[in-house]
Design an enzyme around this catalytic site. Structure first.
Site, short mmCIF file in Angstrom:
data_model
loop_
_atom_site.label_atom_id
_atom_site.label_comp_id
_atom_site.label_asym_id
_atom_site.label_seq_id
_atom_site.Cartn_x
_atom_site.Cartn_y
_atom_site.Cartn_z
N CYS A 119 55.66 24.09 79.63
CA CYS A 119 56.58 23.38 78.74
C CYS A 119 57.99 23.46 79.32
O CYS A 119 58.40 24.53 79.79
CB CYS A 119 56.54 24.01 77.35
SG CYS A 119 57.64 23.25 76.15
N HIS A 162 50.44 18.18 72.41
CA HIS A 162 51.52 19.08 72.83
C HIS A 162 52.86 18.57 72.28
O HIS A 162 53.65 19.35 71.72
CB HIS A 162 51.56 19.16 74.36
CG HIS A 162 52.62 20.06 74.91
ND1 HIS A 162 52.34 21.24 75.56
CD2 HIS A 162 53.98 19.95 74.93
CE1 HIS A 162 53.48 21.82 75.94
NE2 HIS A 162 54.49 21.05 75.57
N GLU A 163 53.11 17.27 72.43
CA GLU A 163 54.38 16.71 71.96
C GLU A 163 54.47 16.70 70.44
O GLU A 163 55.52 17.01 69.87
CB GLU A 163 54.60 15.30 72.53
CG GLU A 163 54.73 15.25 74.04
CD GLU A 163 55.70 16.27 74.61
OE1 GLU A 163 56.80 16.44 74.04
OE2 GLU A 163 55.36 16.91 75.62
N HIS A 166 55.52 19.94 69.02
CA HIS A 166 56.98 20.16 69.03
C HIS A 166 57.64 19.64 67.76
O HIS A 166 58.61 20.21 67.28
CB HIS A 166 57.63 19.46 70.23
CG HIS A 166 57.57 20.25 71.50
ND1 HIS A 166 58.13 21.50 71.64
CD2 HIS A 166 57.02 19.95 72.70
CE1 HIS A 166 57.93 21.93 72.87
NE2 HIS A 166 57.25 21.02 73.53
#
Length: 192
Positions: A119, A162-163, A166
């Site tokens: 990341c 993953h995004e 966030h």
């Protein structure tokens, strides 16, 4: 192409914005949010170009969420290069900024990158498998506010998860079993 976000502008692990639930983006986009989307995509484009990447000292990325540049906004830019080894053009698998994304369905089957994940906001490598849904369906809005749905599997599904993590205040290492970081159940698919 002017780059606004360089590595010194990337929000690092420990900053509270990375652990907040991002605020939804309203439409039509205000100029600041439209520019933010362009700037995040510019980072990704330049970071994937070896020469320019070196010039600016960037770490390569396939996704960049607004919290990673200090904005608690529900948006992330994604640039996944072509994943078909037979394609010889530079057409990306996916290139765009997703606003207010929601995973509306996911498979029971899990997958994980065989080298673990990294990341831009996490400087220290946290080794281990990051098990995620192998297939997902995501609903999001594009820069014009149009609602879109996309079905993803394997590597693109991992990138999107993953995004989206966030945007919910999660980092990839939250999914790693720190007592047995390289162990997952036998049904997990390993992605190169």
């Amino acid at each position: 192409m002017t780059i606004r976000f360089t590595m010194d502008k990337i929000t690092r692990d420990g900053d509270p914005v990375l652990r907040q639930i991002a605020n939804d983006v309203s439409f039509p986009l205000i100029e600041e949010h439209a520019q933010l989307a362009k700037d995040m995509m510019t980072y990704l484009v330049i970071s994937q170009d070896e020469d320019k990447n070196e010039k600016y000292g960037l770490r390569p990325g396939v996704g960049l969420a607004a919290p990673q540049v200090g904005y608690s906004l529900n948006m992330a830019s994604v640039l996944i290069p072509s994943i078909d080894p037979h394609e010889h053009d530079d057409t990306p698998y996916f290139k765009g900024t997703i606003f207010n994304p929601v995973i509306i369905s996911e498979s029971v089957k899990r997958s994980a990158l065989n080298v673990g994940e990294g990341c831009l906001s996490v400087d220290e490598d946290v080794p281990g498998f990051v098990p995620r849904a192998n297939r997902i369906t995501v609903r999001y809005q594009d820069e014009d506010g149009n609602t879109k749905t996309i079905k993803l599997r394997d590597y693109p599904a991992i990138v999107f998860q993953h995004e989206i993590d966030h945007l919910h205040g999660h980092l990839y290492y939250d999914h790693i079993d720190l007592t047995a970081p390289w162990e997952v159940d036998n049904d997990t698919k390993y992605i190169d």
